[in-house]
Design a protein around this motif. Sequence first.
Motif, PDB file in Angstrom:
ATOM      1  N   ARG A  11       0.836  -1.199   0.000  1.00 39.16           N
ATOM      2  CA  ARG A  11       0.000   0.000   0.000  1.00 39.16           C
ATOM      3  C   ARG A  11       0.877   1.259   0.000  1.00 39.16           C
ATOM      4  NH1 ARG A  11      -3.425   0.316   4.880  1.00 39.16           N
ATOM      5  NH2 ARG A  11      -1.873   1.803   5.518  1.00 39.16           N
ATOM      6  N   HIS A  12       1.916   1.199   0.839  1.00 38.69           N
ATOM      7  CA  HIS A  12       2.830   2.338   0.909  1.00 38.69           C
ATOM      8  C   HIS A  12       3.440   2.622  -0.460  1.00 38.69           C
ATOM      9  CE1 HIS A  12       5.837   5.050   2.531  1.00 38.69           C
ATOM     10  NE2 HIS A  12       6.720   4.416   1.799  1.00 38.69           N
ATOM     11  N   PHE A  13       3.858   1.542  -1.123  1.00 39.92           N
ATOM     12  CA  PHE A  13       4.510   1.657  -2.422  1.00 39.92           C
ATOM     13  C   PHE A  13       3.567   2.277  -3.452  1.00 39.92           C
ATOM     14  CE2 PHE A  13       5.868  -0.347  -6.487  1.00 39.92           C
ATOM     15  CZ  PHE A  13       7.120   0.227  -6.569  1.00 39.92           C
ATOM     16  N   VAL A  14       2.332   1.759  -3.462  1.00 42.21           N
ATOM     17  CA  VAL A  14       1.347   2.244  -4.425  1.00 42.21           C
ATOM     18  C   VAL A  14       1.016   3.710  -4.146  1.00 42.21           C
ATOM     19  CG1 VAL A  14      -1.047   2.025  -5.195  1.00 42.21           C
ATOM     20  CG2 VAL A  14       0.376  -0.008  -4.936  1.00 42.21           C
ATOM     21  N   ASP A  20       4.091  10.425  -6.605  1.00 42.73           N
ATOM     22  CA  ASP A  20       5.091  10.790  -7.607  1.00 42.73           C
ATOM     23  C   ASP A  20       4.398  11.186  -8.900  1.00 42.73           C
ATOM     24  OD1 ASP A  20       6.991  10.188  -5.798  1.00 42.73           O
ATOM     25  OD2 ASP A  20       7.621   8.303  -6.731  1.00 42.73           O
ATOM     26  N   TYR A  21       3.399  10.406  -9.250  1.00 40.00           N
ATOM     27  CA  TYR A  21       2.695  10.658 -10.499  1.00 40.00           C
ATOM     28  C   TYR A  21       1.979  12.007 -10.446  1.00 40.00           C
ATOM     29  CZ  TYR A  21      -0.392  10.134 -14.462  1.00 40.00           C
ATOM     30  OH  TYR A  21      -1.050  10.354 -15.640  1.00 40.00           O
ATOM     31  N   LEU A  27       3.807  19.249 -12.129  1.00 34.45           N
ATOM     32  CA  LEU A  27       4.968  19.947 -12.660  1.00 34.45           C
ATOM     33  C   LEU A  27       4.849  20.153 -14.161  1.00 34.45           C
ATOM     34  CD1 LEU A  27       8.055  18.461 -10.781  1.00 34.45           C
ATOM     35  CD2 LEU A  27       7.132  20.770 -10.652  1.00 34.45           C
ATOM     36  N   ARG A  28       4.342  19.135 -14.843  1.00 34.95           N
ATOM     37  CA  ARG A  28       4.204  19.231 -16.292  1.00 34.95           C
ATOM     38  C   ARG A  28       3.269  20.381 -16.663  1.00 34.95           C
ATOM     39  NH1 ARG A  28       0.551  14.807 -18.910  1.00 34.95           N
ATOM     40  NH2 ARG A  28       2.208  13.377 -18.276  1.00 34.95           N
ATOM     41  N   ASN A  29       2.151  20.474 -15.952  1.00 39.31           N
ATOM     42  CA  ASN A  29       1.182  21.541 -16.230  1.00 39.31           C
ATOM     43  C   ASN A  29       1.754  22.912 -15.890  1.00 39.31           C
ATOM     44  OD1 ASN A  29      -0.624  19.617 -17.104  1.00 39.31           O
ATOM     45  ND2 ASN A  29      -1.684  19.469 -15.134  1.00 39.31           N
ATOM     46  N   ALA A  30       2.417  22.986 -14.737  1.00 40.01           N
ATOM     47  CA  ALA A  30       3.005  24.267 -14.329  1.00 40.01           C
ATOM     48  C   ALA A  30       4.109  24.681 -15.307  1.00 40.01           C
ATOM     49  CB  ALA A  30       3.560  24.160 -12.916  1.00 40.01           C
ATOM     50  N   LEU A  31       4.882  23.688 -15.767  1.00 35.07           N
ATOM     51  CA  LEU A  31       5.961  23.986 -16.714  1.00 35.07           C
ATOM     52  C   LEU A  31       5.386  24.525 -18.021  1.00 35.07           C
ATOM     53  CD1 LEU A  31       8.972  23.953 -17.484  1.00 35.07           C
ATOM     54  CD2 LEU A  31       8.707  21.573 -18.177  1.00 35.07           C
ATOM     55  N   GLN A  32       4.250  23.958 -18.429  1.00 38.20           N
ATOM     56  CA  GLN A  32       3.628  24.426 -19.671  1.00 38.20           C
ATOM     57  C   GLN A  32       3.232  25.896 -19.547  1.00 38.20           C
ATOM     58  OE1 GLN A  32       3.700  22.599 -22.465  1.00 38.20           O
ATOM     59  NE2 GLN A  32       3.142  24.568 -23.377  1.00 38.20           N
ATOM     60  N   LEU A  33       2.680  26.246 -18.372  1.00 39.45           N
ATOM     61  CA  LEU A  33       2.317  27.651 -18.139  1.00 39.45           C
ATOM     62  C   LEU A  33       3.553  28.538 -18.209  1.00 39.45           C
ATOM     63  CD1 LEU A  33      -0.331  27.558 -15.252  1.00 39.45           C
ATOM     64  CD2 LEU A  33      -0.672  28.214 -17.645  1.00 39.45           C
ATOM     65  N   GLU A  69      10.108  29.829  -5.501  1.00 39.90           N
ATOM     66  CA  GLU A  69      11.059  28.761  -5.186  1.00 39.90           C
ATOM     67  C   GLU A  69      11.617  28.154  -6.465  1.00 39.90           C
ATOM     68  OE1 GLU A  69      10.770  26.194  -2.165  1.00 39.90           O
ATOM     69  OE2 GLU A  69       9.969  27.726  -0.806  1.00 39.90           O
ATOM     70  N   PHE A  70      12.917  27.895  -6.465  1.00 39.27           N
ATOM     71  CA  PHE A  70      13.511  27.243  -7.627  1.00 39.27           C
ATOM     72  C   PHE A  70      13.174  25.761  -7.636  1.00 39.27           C
ATOM     73  CE2 PHE A  70      16.407  30.932  -7.417  1.00 39.27           C
ATOM     74  CZ  PHE A  70      16.271  31.356  -8.730  1.00 39.27           C
ATOM     75  N   ILE A  71      12.787  25.270  -8.771  1.00 37.28           N
ATOM     76  CA  ILE A  71      12.618  23.833  -8.952  1.00 37.28           C
ATOM     77  C   ILE A  71      13.859  23.338  -9.676  1.00 37.28           C
ATOM     78  CG2 ILE A  71      11.187  22.040 -10.007  1.00 37.28           C
ATOM     79  CD1 ILE A  71       8.839  23.970  -9.731  1.00 37.28           C
ATOM     80  N   SER A  72      14.423  22.218  -9.221  1.00 41.77           N
ATOM     81  CA  SER A  72      15.691  21.758  -9.778  1.00 41.77           C
ATOM     82  C   SER A  72      15.535  21.222 -11.203  1.00 41.77           C
ATOM     83  CB  SER A  72      16.268  20.656  -8.889  1.00 41.77           C
ATOM     84  OG  SER A  72      17.307  19.998  -9.573  1.00 41.77           O
ATOM     85  N   PRO A  73      16.468  21.619 -12.092  1.00 39.70           N
ATOM     86  CA  PRO A  73      16.463  21.038 -13.445  1.00 39.70           C
ATOM     87  C   PRO A  73      16.527  19.510 -13.399  1.00 39.70           C
ATOM     88  CG  PRO A  73      18.046  22.824 -13.326  1.00 39.70           C
ATOM     89  CD  PRO A  73      17.565  22.590 -11.929  1.00 39.70           C
ATOM     90  N   ALA A  74      17.200  18.981 -12.370  1.00 37.98           N
ATOM     91  CA  ALA A  74      17.290  17.523 -12.243  1.00 37.98           C
ATOM     92  C   ALA A  74      15.893  16.905 -12.136  1.00 37.98           C
ATOM     93  CB  ALA A  74      18.130  17.153 -11.024  1.00 37.98           C
ATOM     94  N   GLU A  75      14.917  17.698 -11.648  1.00 38.16           N
ATOM     95  CA  GLU A  75      13.557  17.189 -11.540  1.00 38.16           C
ATOM     96  C   GLU A  75      12.731  17.484 -12.798  1.00 38.16           C
ATOM     97  OE1 GLU A  75      11.244  18.535  -8.131  1.00 38.16           O
ATOM     98  OE2 GLU A  75       9.974  16.761  -8.282  1.00 38.16           O
ATOM     99  N   PHE A  76      12.839  18.714 -13.350  1.00 36.66           N
ATOM    100  CA  PHE A  76      11.919  19.026 -14.447  1.00 36.66           C
ATOM    101  C   PHE A  76      12.475  18.745 -15.847  1.00 36.66           C
ATOM    102  CE2 PHE A  76      13.821  23.302 -13.753  1.00 36.66           C
ATOM    103  CZ  PHE A  76      14.113  23.684 -15.048  1.00 36.66           C
TER     104      PHE A  76
END
Length: 273
Positions: A11-14, A20-21, A27-33, A69-76
């Motif tokens: 359950r924890h894993f799911v 994460d999803y 992030l994808r939506n915010a990045l598009q903006l 706040e900066f979001i890391s390039p490693a993430e986006f």
Amino acid sequence: QAKQLGGNLVRHFVEQMALDYQRQVQLRNALQLALDKGELEVFYQPIYDTKTREIVALESLVRWREDGEFISPAEFIPIAENTGQIIPLGEQVLELVLRDIYQHPVLQQLQIGVNVSAQQLQRYDFASLIQARLAHHQINASNLTLELTEGVFVGEGKATVASLQALQDLGCSVAIDDFGTGFSSLSYLNRLPADVIKIDRAFTAGLNEDPELQAVVRGIIELCDYLGKTVVVEGVETAEQCEIFSQLGVQRLQGFYFARPMPLADVLKLLNS
Ligand code: C2E
Ligand code: MG
Ligand code: MG
Ligand code: MG
């Protein structure tokens, strides 16, 4: 009871996966903006000549501020690679950098690095895009270094080599980024159309106590010397690392020991001081 525990783990894993999803979708939506509104910025990190300790190059690094706040390039960046957003992102970064170079002649004396994703090479005729954008901003091709990771050589090997060759024919420099972490072996080095090899900071971090690693780095440097390629070491954080790499004959050093990535205004101050 073991079953109960297993159930909790699953359950924890799911739940973690769902979180994460969610974060990725967010992030994808915010990045598009941010892309639509042109909100991305670039910072620059100085690269130093080992002997003179002068700034000879800068690496541009994309920055994204969400609610201050900066979001890391490693993430986006990986998300942008998955969604295809890396294409407009790459174009926007290129425009920001070329505009900075045009507006600040002091930057025309340095090599300015731009990180390029493999997809940008594969999607369209990248060299033609670069040529057109350079012409538009009236900037010399020799002002620009395009940084690509070794990963681009996997799979589409031949087409990639051809596009890198085209960039070199224009007069741009090509750098292999994060060298040593990917798939290319030393014997591969002479076949890469690259002018600059950037040794990954994983090597830098482990160097002090590891004579074998030092031997590997020494090998890379000697081969690059022989092939006429410039070596940059990334992630230099201490005076000791600096000393080791100087003795090994590395031409250029980059890392927090010298300077962090910073806004253009701060780089200009550094260059003028
Ligand atoms: P990279 O191209 O290898 O860039 C170097 C990264 O190492 C930067 O992280 C920089 O801040 C960091 N760094 C520099 N010196 C040191 C040091 O002494 N110690 C440590 N621990 N780190 C150091 P950043 O800015 O977070 O970027 C991470 C990666 O994201 C980059 O790695 C690059 O692969 C990618 N990236 C950044 N900007 C762009 C871009 O405009 N386009 C593309 N396609 N990728 C980008
Ligand atoms: Mg880079
Ligand atoms: Mg790198
Ligand atoms: Mg890196």
